[in-house]
Scaffold this motif. Sequence first.
Motif, mmCIF file in Angstrom:
data_model
loop_
_atom_site.group_PDB
_atom_site.id
_atom_site.type_symbol
_atom_site.label_atom_id
_atom_site.label_comp_id
_atom_site.label_asym_id
_atom_site.label_seq_id
_atom_site.Cartn_x
_atom_site.Cartn_y
_atom_site.Cartn_z
ATOM 1 N N PRO A 9 67.533 78.033 38.254
ATOM 2 C CA PRO A 9 68.999 78.275 37.683
ATOM 3 C C PRO A 9 69.883 78.845 39.079
ATOM 4 O O PRO A 9 70.823 78.843 39.012
ATOM 5 N N PHE A 10 69.028 79.532 39.923
ATOM 6 C CA PHE A 10 69.607 80.093 40.841
ATOM 7 C C PHE A 10 69.892 79.223 42.113
ATOM 8 O O PHE A 10 70.694 79.623 42.860
ATOM 9 N N TYR A 11 69.538 77.953 41.945
ATOM 10 C CA TYR A 11 69.557 76.939 43.282
ATOM 11 C C TYR A 11 71.116 76.638 43.640
ATOM 12 O O TYR A 11 71.362 76.907 44.783
ATOM 13 N N HIS A 41 66.042 72.713 53.410
ATOM 14 C CA HIS A 41 65.321 73.814 53.570
ATOM 15 C C HIS A 41 64.660 74.680 52.242
ATOM 16 O O HIS A 41 63.719 75.074 51.954
ATOM 17 N N TYR A 42 65.580 74.774 51.125
ATOM 18 C CA TYR A 42 65.452 75.109 49.789
ATOM 19 C C TYR A 42 64.979 74.044 48.723
ATOM 20 O O TYR A 42 64.922 74.313 47.679
ATOM 21 N N ALA A 43 64.274 73.025 49.175
ATOM 22 C CA ALA A 43 64.018 71.659 48.479
ATOM 23 C C ALA A 43 62.823 72.336 47.136
ATOM 24 O O ALA A 43 63.149 71.907 46.075
ATOM 25 N N VAL A 85 68.489 85.255 59.754
ATOM 26 C CA VAL A 85 69.468 86.275 59.066
ATOM 27 C C VAL A 85 70.510 85.433 58.282
ATOM 28 O O VAL A 85 71.214 84.658 58.936
ATOM 29 N N LYS A 86 70.618 85.572 57.107
ATOM 30 C CA LYS A 86 71.354 84.997 56.007
ATOM 31 C C LYS A 86 72.940 85.603 56.284
ATOM 32 O O LYS A 86 73.115 86.556 56.800
ATOM 33 N N PRO A 87 73.754 84.762 55.519
ATOM 34 C CA PRO A 87 75.089 84.890 55.827
ATOM 35 C C PRO A 87 75.552 86.708 55.597
ATOM 36 O O PRO A 87 76.320 87.258 56.179
ATOM 37 N N GLY A 134 69.026 90.596 44.627
ATOM 38 C CA GLY A 134 67.649 89.530 44.675
ATOM 39 C C GLY A 134 68.269 88.163 45.241
ATOM 40 O O GLY A 134 67.328 87.775 45.855
ATOM 41 N N GLY A 135 69.525 88.075 45.465
ATOM 42 C CA GLY A 135 69.949 86.940 46.121
ATOM 43 C C GLY A 135 70.542 87.075 47.469
ATOM 44 O O GLY A 135 69.969 86.476 48.255
ATOM 45 N N PHE A 136 71.436 88.190 47.493
ATOM 46 C CA PHE A 136 71.878 88.557 49.012
ATOM 47 C C PHE A 136 70.929 89.341 49.593
ATOM 48 O O PHE A 136 71.150 90.712 49.521
ATOM 49 N N SER A 143 55.390 89.100 59.527
ATOM 50 C CA SER A 143 57.152 88.815 59.444
ATOM 51 C C SER A 143 57.415 89.045 57.862
ATOM 52 O O SER A 143 58.319 89.656 57.468
ATOM 53 N N ARG A 144 56.511 88.535 57.046
ATOM 54 C CA ARG A 144 56.510 88.824 55.486
ATOM 55 C C ARG A 144 56.541 90.341 55.283
ATOM 56 O O ARG A 144 57.423 90.706 54.284
ATOM 57 N N THR A 145 55.605 90.918 55.934
ATOM 58 C CA THR A 145 55.496 92.143 55.360
ATOM 59 C C THR A 145 56.767 92.849 56.209
ATOM 60 O O THR A 145 57.206 94.041 55.355
HETATM 61 P P1 IDP Z 1 61.512 84.821 49.454
HETATM 62 O O1 IDP Z 1 62.759 84.510 50.281
HETATM 63 O O2 IDP Z 1 61.485 86.262 49.316
HETATM 64 O O3 IDP Z 1 60.446 84.045 50.035
HETATM 65 P P2 IDP Z 1 61.866 82.847 47.157
HETATM 66 O O4 IDP Z 1 61.215 82.915 46.064
HETATM 67 O O5 IDP Z 1 61.461 81.910 48.134
HETATM 68 O O6 IDP Z 1 61.755 84.326 47.988
HETATM 69 O O7 IDP Z 1 63.418 82.331 47.040
HETATM 70 C C1 IDP Z 1 64.144 81.899 48.090
HETATM 71 C C2 IDP Z 1 65.556 82.712 47.993
HETATM 72 O O8 IDP Z 1 66.324 82.289 46.721
HETATM 73 C C3 IDP Z 1 65.616 84.193 48.051
HETATM 74 O O9 IDP Z 1 65.148 84.834 49.186
HETATM 75 C C4 IDP Z 1 66.772 84.694 47.519
HETATM 76 O O10 IDP Z 1 67.887 84.426 48.319
HETATM 77 C C5 IDP Z 1 66.910 83.475 46.296
HETATM 78 N N1 IDP Z 1 66.448 83.812 45.197
HETATM 79 C C6 IDP Z 1 65.325 83.762 44.730
HETATM 80 N N2 IDP Z 1 65.106 84.227 43.211
HETATM 81 C C7 IDP Z 1 66.460 84.436 43.102
HETATM 82 C C8 IDP Z 1 67.019 84.794 41.728
HETATM 83 O O11 IDP Z 1 66.040 85.190 40.615
HETATM 84 N N3 IDP Z 1 68.209 85.139 41.650
HETATM 85 C C9 IDP Z 1 69.105 84.900 42.677
HETATM 86 N N4 IDP Z 1 68.776 84.317 43.687
HETATM 87 C C10 IDP Z 1 67.215 84.176 44.034
#
Ligand code: IDP
Length: 150
Positions: free
Chosen positions: A56-58, A48-50, A8-10, A109-111, A84-86
Amino acid sequence: METTFIFVKPDGVQRGLVGEILNRFERKGLQVVGAKMLRVDEDLAGKHYAEHEGKPFYPGLIKFITSSPIMAFAIRGVDAVTVSRTLIGATNGRKADPGTIRGDFGLSGGFNMIHGSDSIESANRELALWFPEGTLEYDKSSNLWTYDPS
Ligand code: IDP
């Protein structure tokens, strides 16, 4: 049986959604075999996110994940990675289906509240990274009534 990794993210912790989210895994019948709350440092977040390094969002993603505590779980069950993904739904909460965690609680998309491993290989790599001490082995008695014997 497979074991997958979720956290569970922040935003999920700050919004008080840990119980709601975990409940969805438990009521589905999945087994919790590891749990911990921690503040993620840049080293762990980067490992984890390597796969996303350079996108751009990294930078924002690393800042987000290290900004406040998270809660991590190891989850076991038949096809646990896919199931779980479902339950989690599509990455962007505005596009995720209703009934999924992201579809029911998110607009970003990010949070997007929760991470879940996307393959068995990812799950094994992430479990080794986040639970180096290993996960628990114990019988879940309700499995007898969760899975049919065939
Ligand atoms: P997932 O978590 O659904 O598997 P991934 O593509 O692996 O998605 O991306 C990892 C995480 O990076 C996402 O859960 C999200 O928090 C963030 N993320 C992915 N794409 C974007 C974006 O386009 N903008 C902002 N954050 C993003």
